[in-house]
Write an enzyme that holds these catalytic residues in place. Structure first.
Site, PDB file in Angstrom:
ATOM      1  N   THR A 135       0.897  -1.149   0.000  1.00  0.00           N
ATOM      2  CA  THR A 135       0.000   0.000   0.000  1.00  0.00           C
ATOM      3  C   THR A 135       0.932   1.194   0.000  1.00  0.00           C
ATOM      4  O   THR A 135       2.119   1.043   0.256  1.00  0.00           O
ATOM      5  CB  THR A 135      -0.846  -0.021   1.285  1.00  0.00           C
ATOM      6  OG1 THR A 135      -1.644  -1.194   1.265  1.00  0.00           O
ATOM      7  CG2 THR A 135      -1.747   1.193   1.419  1.00  0.00           C
ATOM      8  N   THR A 151      -4.104   1.673  -2.489  1.00  0.00           N
ATOM      9  CA  THR A 151      -3.510   0.339  -2.462  1.00  0.00           C
ATOM     10  C   THR A 151      -4.058  -0.571  -3.545  1.00  0.00           C
ATOM     11  O   THR A 151      -5.148  -0.341  -4.077  1.00  0.00           O
ATOM     12  CB  THR A 151      -3.776  -0.317  -1.078  1.00  0.00           C
ATOM     13  OG1 THR A 151      -3.053  -1.527  -0.979  1.00  0.00           O
ATOM     14  CG2 THR A 151      -5.251  -0.603  -0.868  1.00  0.00           C
ATOM     15  N   ASN A 171      -3.832  -3.679  -2.377  1.00  0.00           N
ATOM     16  CA  ASN A 171      -3.808  -4.637  -1.274  1.00  0.00           C
ATOM     17  C   ASN A 171      -2.465  -5.362  -1.250  1.00  0.00           C
ATOM     18  O   ASN A 171      -1.507  -4.854  -0.711  1.00  0.00           O
ATOM     19  CB  ASN A 171      -4.990  -5.600  -1.296  1.00  0.00           C
ATOM     20  CG  ASN A 171      -5.101  -6.341   0.037  1.00  0.00           C
ATOM     21  OD1 ASN A 171      -4.639  -5.829   1.048  1.00  0.00           O
ATOM     22  ND2 ASN A 171      -5.684  -7.522   0.054  1.00  0.00           N
ATOM     23  N   GLU A 205      -8.186  -6.752  -3.495  1.00  0.00           N
ATOM     24  CA  GLU A 205      -8.782  -6.163  -2.287  1.00  0.00           C
ATOM     25  C   GLU A 205      -9.867  -7.048  -1.695  1.00  0.00           C
ATOM     26  O   GLU A 205     -10.227  -6.893  -0.529  1.00  0.00           O
ATOM     27  CB  GLU A 205      -9.362  -4.787  -2.630  1.00  0.00           C
ATOM     28  CG  GLU A 205      -9.229  -3.769  -1.538  1.00  0.00           C
ATOM     29  CD  GLU A 205      -7.801  -3.301  -1.340  1.00  0.00           C
ATOM     30  OE1 GLU A 205      -7.273  -3.487  -0.240  1.00  0.00           O
ATOM     31  OE2 GLU A 205      -7.196  -2.780  -2.305  1.00  0.00           O
ATOM     32  N   SER A 211     -11.209  -1.808   5.956  1.00  0.00           N
ATOM     33  CA  SER A 211      -9.813  -1.432   5.710  1.00  0.00           C
ATOM     34  C   SER A 211      -9.133  -0.999   7.002  1.00  0.00           C
ATOM     35  O   SER A 211      -9.782  -0.658   7.988  1.00  0.00           O
ATOM     36  CB  SER A 211      -9.798  -0.263   4.720  1.00  0.00           C
ATOM     37  OG  SER A 211      -8.496   0.255   4.574  1.00  0.00           O
TER      38      SER A 211
HETATM   39  O1  DON Z   1      -7.151  -1.665   3.317  1.00  0.00           O
HETATM   40  C1  DON Z   1      -6.383  -2.358   3.970  1.00  0.00           C
HETATM   41  O2  DON Z   1      -6.382  -2.393   5.187  1.00  0.00           O
HETATM   42  C2  DON Z   1      -5.354  -3.201   3.251  1.00  0.00           C
HETATM   43  N1  DON Z   1      -5.838  -3.553   1.953  1.00  0.00           N
HETATM   44  C3  DON Z   1      -4.100  -2.426   3.177  1.00  0.00           C
HETATM   45  C4  DON Z   1      -3.019  -3.215   2.509  1.00  0.00           C
HETATM   46  C5  DON Z   1      -1.688  -2.753   2.855  1.00  0.00           C
HETATM   47  O3  DON Z   1      -1.493  -1.829   3.604  1.00  0.00           O
HETATM   48  C6  DON Z   1      -0.599  -3.531   2.279  1.00  0.00           C
HETATM   49  N2  DON Z   1       0.638  -2.916   2.552  1.00  0.00           N
HETATM   50  N3  DON Z   1       1.447  -3.329   3.185  1.00  0.00           N
END
Ligand code: DON
Length: 580
Positions: A389, A407, A409, A428, A460
């Site tokens: 992200t 992101t 994801n 996602e 999220s």
């Molecule tokens: O929205 C969320 O919480 C996750 N899809 C975020 C993913 C994320 O931060 C991946 N990075 N390390």
């Protein structure tokens, strides 16, 4: 002429000057390095600042500011540029949240989170026996939620930008068409995601040079992505949601076994929501509302600590670490149970954030002994580096601030690109609970409120946040890292507000993470010293076997004494702060 004066003797006035110099040196160093911690200095600016994970994208944002754009224009420029220069997370095929604070003092939140395709339901990732199909929600076209980024950027620009759309997208278009020289960290990011990208010929072609691979110093040119950006530049968001890009996306997804259709794209809408607001000591916190759980958790954790003298406990002390971990566990326990898309389920924010409830929660913390996490099946937190992200923060010369996290994801999302578009697609859908009680790829346990339903947004952890003091913004920040996002934002906020670290030191200070289940602390390398760890273990804390880096905070902080903004960017990830 040869200097014959004695080397050691000094005239009294010289001696005095030297003495004064020596006496004042420690003071100078003390002030120059005061509260820096062991890291580089922040970046200072008289006008705007753009902090992102990619120096090319930071520069794209700063260019737009220099051309007379405001923070919203720069945020859109960065959003598109990162899709080109930071493809693991920057995206057109994903989604995110933009927290906006206008120069008029009004705040708003643009939710451009992906939605479940109309054909996806509660059992979408379950086999005939009701078991979760491994990988179905994380890899390939079936994992894709309807992307929101282009709609979100368009909304941000339309409502708050001032330069023409075409101009704002130009830096990204050029970066895609003309290409850019890849550095070591970019190439190693491609290398470490090889397995996933290799599965999809389109992605293999673009990012792995058809299997031949890239090396640092090579130029990455992305003509198909350049074509997509040009279409969007000319026709606006409809190019993506209804035009030729939409056709290509739907065709590729169908061919790859996914269910996202042209109708899903056509029906996608970004939504403007009221941000969550709360207080911590003298500060006002403006942060992400559901479908993020992040803002609510930040407010809850800060709320639990409202009356504690954290400074007296001391940064990094066992007592401080213990208190934070116990706070995290309690907040994450509620996350698992209570949160989901507000358009589909009620999030009990008022009760969750009620001062009475939070002080009861705080009172339940034993200061000498940990409370074990209980009563829910343990998940398995995958110890991964967090590049999937990305967050960026922008402040302009007029004081408008954009704090944006978006992101795909996972790293490079589902790994799949749509033929002829150069657009990487998200995974996602894994943020939903595929089956209540089964952990997702972050080991998060989530309940029915976050079950899949057509057009629903997955819960999220993304937490773009802005902090005000006396009504004026002083801090804006956010991070990647799945659930660790919340604890990264939490700790960097405390590092600045409570411990007075400058923004770069606050970001680079080692962090730790607990998400209730699994019941263990993840700490960053060299983050907790062995003596402190022993004390914490004697209080009952478990530590994960692996230490790993998490978070990649990009932030700006207003220094009242200097009357200047400063910017910081996690020094481990090669990001940078560009100055207008
Ligand atoms: O929205 C969320 O919480 C996750 N899809 C975020 C993913 C994320 O931060 C991946 N990075 N390390």
């Amino acid at each position: 002429m040869k200097d014959t004066s004695p080397r050691t003797g000094l005239f009294p006035s010289q001696a005095l000057a030297t003495l004064v110099l020596w006496l004042s040196l420690p003071l100078y160093f003390l002030q120059a390095t005061w509260l820096h911690g062991a890291t580089r200095a922040p970046v200072w600016g008289q006008r705007g600042l753009v902090a992102t994970v990619s120096p090319l994208a930071s520069e794209a944002g700063a260019t737009i500011l220099r051309q007379g754009g405001n923070a919203a224009d720069a945020a859109v420029a960065v959003g598109f540029a990162l899709a080109v220069t930071w493809p693991a997370a920057g995206n057109l095929g994903g989604g995110g949240f933009a927290l906006v604070r206008g120069q008029d003092g009004k705040s708003t939140f643009i939710d451009y989170r992906e939605t479940a395709p109309a054909a996806a339901d509660k059992n979408f990732y379950l086999d005939a026996k009701g078991e979760v199909i491994p990988g179905a929600s994380t890899v390939g076209y079936r994992a894709v939620g309807t992307p929101g980024t282009v709609a979100g950027m368009a909304m941000l620009h339309k409502k708050y930008g001032k330069l023409p759309w075409k101009k704002v997208l130009e830096p990204a278009r050029r970066l895609a068409i003309e290409g850019f020289v890849m550095d070591e960290s970019f190439v190693s990011m491609l290398e470490s995601n090889k397995e996933r990208l290799e599965k999809f010929p389109g992605s293999r072609h673009i990012f792995l040079k058809d299997g031949k691979g890239f090396k640092a110093g090579d130029r990455l040119v992305q003509p198909e992505l350049g074509w997509s950006i040009t279409q969007i530049q000319r026709q606006g968001e409809s190019a993506f949601y209804q035009g030729e890009i939409a056709q290509r996306l739907a065709k590729a997804i169908k061919k790859g076994g996914g269910v996202l259709t042209l109708d899903d794209l056509k029906n996608y809408k970004a939504v403007e929501r009221a941000p969550l607001e709360g207080r911590f000591k003298n500060y006002q916190i403006i942060t992400a509302p559901p479908p993020s759980s992040g803002g609510a958790l930040i407010l809850a954790m800060l709320g639990m600590l409202e009356k504690d003298d954290l400074e007296a406990l001391g940064f990094g002390s066992a007592a401080y670490n213990h208190l934070l971990v116990e706070t995290m566990k309690r907040a994450f326990a509620d996350r698992a149970e209570w949160f989901g898309d507000p358009d589909f389920t009620q999030n009990p924010l008022q009760k969750f954030l009620a001062p009475d409830y939070l002080s009861k929660r705080r009172a339940g913390i034993n200061l000498t002994k940990t409370t074990p996490s209980q009563d829910i099946k343990p998940g398995d937190f995958s110890d991964k580096e967090s590049t999937e992200t990305t967050h960026y923060t922008i402040v302009d010369a007029q004081g408008m601030i954009i704090s944006n996290t978006y992101t795909l994801n996972g790293s490079f999302g589902s790994g799949a690109t749509a033929d002829g578009t150069g657009i990487l697609l998200n995974n996602e859908m894994d943020d939903f609970s595929s089956k209540p009680g089964s952990p997702n790829m972050y080991g998060l346990l989530q309940g029915d409120r976050n079950a899949i339903a057509p057009k629903k947004r997955p819960l999220s952890s993304m937490t773009p946040t802005i902090v005000l003091e006396d009504g004026k913004p002083i801090l804006a920040l956010g991070s990647p890292g799945g659930p660790t996002i919340i604890n990264s934002v939490f700790q960097v906020t405390l590092n600045t507000l409570v411990f007075g670290m400058n923004i770069q030191a606050a970001i680079d200070a080692p962090k730790f993470h607990h998400q209730w289940m699994p019941d263990r602390i993840l700490s960053e390398p060299f983050g907790i010293n062995p003596d402190t760890k022993k004390i914490m273990q004697s209080m009952g804390h478990n530590f994960g076997d692996r230490v790993f880096q998490f978070g990649d905070v990009q932030a700006v902080f207003y220094d009242k004494k200097r009357q200047q903004w400063s910017g910081g960017s996690d020094s481990r990830h090669g990001g940078s702060v560009a100055v207008e």
